[in-house]
Design a protein around this motif. Structure first.
Motif, PDB file in Angstrom:
ATOM      1  N   GLY A  10       0.860  -1.171  -0.049  1.00  0.00           N
ATOM      2  CA  GLY A  10       0.089  -0.132   0.090  1.00  0.00           C
ATOM      3  C   GLY A  10       0.904   1.217   0.051  1.00  0.00           C
ATOM      4  N   LEU A  11      -0.010   2.159   0.324  1.00  0.00           N
ATOM      5  CA  LEU A  11       0.834   3.669   0.389  1.00  0.00           C
ATOM      6  C   LEU A  11       1.121   3.991   1.963  1.00  0.00           C
ATOM      7  N   VAL A  12       2.331   4.495   1.961  1.00  0.00           N
ATOM      8  CA  VAL A  12       2.874   5.008   3.526  1.00  0.00           C
ATOM      9  C   VAL A  12       3.507   5.924   3.385  1.00  0.00           C
ATOM     10  N   GLN A  13       3.636   6.797   4.212  1.00  0.00           N
ATOM     11  CA  GLN A  13       4.306   7.809   4.451  1.00  0.00           C
ATOM     12  C   GLN A  13       5.705   7.642   5.068  1.00  0.00           C
ATOM     13  N   ARG A  14       6.712   8.248   4.526  1.00  0.00           N
ATOM     14  CA  ARG A  14       8.278   8.005   5.043  1.00  0.00           C
ATOM     15  C   ARG A  14       8.284   8.104   6.569  1.00  0.00           C
ATOM     16  N   GLY A  15       9.028   7.146   7.117  1.00  0.00           N
ATOM     17  CA  GLY A  15       9.044   7.003   8.512  1.00  0.00           C
ATOM     18  C   GLY A  15       8.020   5.970   8.986  1.00  0.00           C
ATOM     19  N   GLY A  16       7.114   5.705   8.251  1.00  0.00           N
ATOM     20  CA  GLY A  16       6.130   4.725   8.533  1.00  0.00           C
ATOM     21  C   GLY A  16       6.418   3.267   8.606  1.00  0.00           C
ATOM     22  N   SER A  17       5.176   2.418   8.922  1.00  0.00           N
ATOM     23  CA  SER A  17       5.445   0.899   8.906  1.00  0.00           C
ATOM     24  C   SER A  17       4.479   0.378   8.063  1.00  0.00           C
ATOM     25  N   LEU A  18       4.761  -0.763   7.526  1.00  0.00           N
ATOM     26  CA  LEU A  18       3.828  -1.653   6.930  1.00  0.00           C
ATOM     27  C   LEU A  18       4.076  -2.960   6.850  1.00  0.00           C
ATOM     28  N   GLY A  19       3.058  -4.024   7.117  1.00  0.00           N
ATOM     29  CA  GLY A  19       3.525  -5.426   7.415  1.00  0.00           C
ATOM     30  C   GLY A  19       2.926  -6.011   5.768  1.00  0.00           C
ATOM     31  N   LEU A  20       3.701  -7.062   5.562  1.00  0.00           N
ATOM     32  CA  LEU A  20       3.246  -7.747   4.338  1.00  0.00           C
ATOM     33  C   LEU A  20       3.000  -9.407   4.734  1.00  0.00           C
ATOM     34  N   SER A  21       2.143  -9.886   3.850  1.00  0.00           N
ATOM     35  CA  SER A  21       2.091 -11.372   4.284  1.00  0.00           C
ATOM     36  C   SER A  21       2.390 -12.069   3.042  1.00  0.00           C
ATOM     37  N   CYS A  22       2.885 -13.331   3.318  1.00  0.00           N
ATOM     38  CA  CYS A  22       3.097 -14.455   2.002  1.00  0.00           C
ATOM     39  C   CYS A  22       2.542 -15.706   2.809  1.00  0.00           C
ATOM     40  N   VAL A  23       1.283 -15.982   1.820  1.00  0.00           N
ATOM     41  CA  VAL A  23       0.819 -17.246   2.108  1.00  0.00           C
ATOM     42  C   VAL A  23       1.083 -18.493   0.989  1.00  0.00           C
ATOM     43  N   TYR A  24       1.644 -19.332   1.616  1.00  0.00           N
ATOM     44  CA  TYR A  24       2.242 -20.366   0.356  1.00  0.00           C
ATOM     45  C   TYR A  24       1.672 -21.663   0.765  1.00  0.00           C
ATOM     46  N   SER A  25       1.712 -22.563  -0.255  1.00  0.00           N
ATOM     47  CA  SER A  25       1.180 -23.913  -0.356  1.00  0.00           C
ATOM     48  C   SER A  25       2.138 -24.783  -1.223  1.00  0.00           C
ATOM     49  N   GLY A  26       1.827 -26.166  -1.117  1.00  0.00           N
ATOM     50  CA  GLY A  26       2.368 -27.195  -1.684  1.00  0.00           C
ATOM     51  C   GLY A  26       3.687 -27.621  -1.479  1.00  0.00           C
ATOM     52  N   PHE A  27       4.107 -26.939  -0.245  1.00  0.00           N
ATOM     53  CA  PHE A  27       5.431 -27.535   0.575  1.00  0.00           C
ATOM     54  C   PHE A  27       5.467 -27.454   1.936  1.00  0.00           C
ATOM     55  N   ALA A  28       6.184 -27.993   2.583  1.00  0.00           N
ATOM     56  CA  ALA A  28       6.614 -28.036   3.969  1.00  0.00           C
ATOM     57  C   ALA A  28       7.542 -26.882   4.354  1.00  0.00           C
ATOM     58  N   THR A 124       3.321  -7.547  -4.555  1.00  0.00           N
ATOM     59  CA  THR A 124       2.610  -6.374  -3.850  1.00  0.00           C
ATOM     60  C   THR A 124       3.234  -5.173  -3.717  1.00  0.00           C
ATOM     61  N   GLN A 125       2.517  -4.162  -4.297  1.00  0.00           N
ATOM     62  CA  GLN A 125       3.195  -2.681  -4.411  1.00  0.00           C
ATOM     63  C   GLN A 125       3.163  -2.114  -3.240  1.00  0.00           C
ATOM     64  N   VAL A 126       4.459  -1.699  -2.730  1.00  0.00           N
ATOM     65  CA  VAL A 126       4.893  -0.536  -1.597  1.00  0.00           C
ATOM     66  C   VAL A 126       5.173   0.776  -2.092  1.00  0.00           C
ATOM     67  N   THR A 127       4.466   1.572  -1.666  1.00  0.00           N
ATOM     68  CA  THR A 127       4.893   2.945  -2.061  1.00  0.00           C
ATOM     69  C   THR A 127       5.106   3.889  -1.043  1.00  0.00           C
ATOM     70  N   VAL A 128       6.515   4.416  -0.745  1.00  0.00           N
ATOM     71  CA  VAL A 128       6.492   5.145   0.382  1.00  0.00           C
ATOM     72  C   VAL A 128       6.456   6.678  -0.129  1.00  0.00           C
ATOM     73  N   SER A 129       5.806   7.634   0.437  1.00  0.00           N
ATOM     74  CA  SER A 129       5.484   8.968  -0.041  1.00  0.00           C
ATOM     75  C   SER A 129       6.135   9.710   0.997  1.00  0.00           C
ATOM     76  N   SER A 130       6.645  10.972   0.535  1.00  0.00           N
ATOM     77  CA  SER A 130       7.211  11.865   1.365  1.00  0.00           C
ATOM     78  C   SER A 130       6.166  12.915   1.853  1.00  0.00           C
TER      79      SER A 130
END
Length: 130
Positions: A10-28, A124-130
């Protein structure tokens, strides 16, 4: 069939925080390494972080050390990337990738290019704005 799906960008300001997730399947989780890499517009791929399933050892690219944290929930088939103190140069499409080879292998033989792992999904797009 191995599948990975990153989300949370998503869009987040400089200095901010963001969390990404990655869901996987087909392997251990224990049999693979899972990594995050990114690609900014007009630039090449850049490895961000990697976790080796067998040892749970985690690696970080120098520019994100101390700001990004990769974690895993093997029961939920999900890995996470928590990003804080975001900088403009963190703007990129972020991908998660997986491979049976260890993170060490990619660190040593592919110069931390986790984008050369065999499996990866849509980013997934991460955009850091000033």
């Amino acid at each position: 069939e191995v599948q990975l799906q990153a989300s949370g960008g998503g869009l987040v300001q400089r200095g901010g925080s963001l969390g990404l997730s990655c869901v996987y399947s087909g392997f251990a989780f224990d049999d693979y390494s899972i990594a995050w890499f990114r690609q900014a517009q007009g630039k090449g791929r850049e490895g961000v972080s990697c976790i080796t399933g067998t040892s749970r050892t985690t690696y970080y690219q120098d520019s994100v050390k101390g700001r990004f944290t990769m974690s895993s929930d093997s029961a939920g088939n999900t890995v996470y990337l928590h990003m804080s103190s975001l900088k403009l140069e963190d703007t990129a499409v972020y991908y998660c990738a997986a491979d049976q080879a260890s993170c060490d292998y990619f660190n040593d033989h592919h110069d931390y290019d986790y984008g050369s792992m065999y499996y990866w999904g849509k980013g997934t797009q991460v955009t850091v704005s000033s």
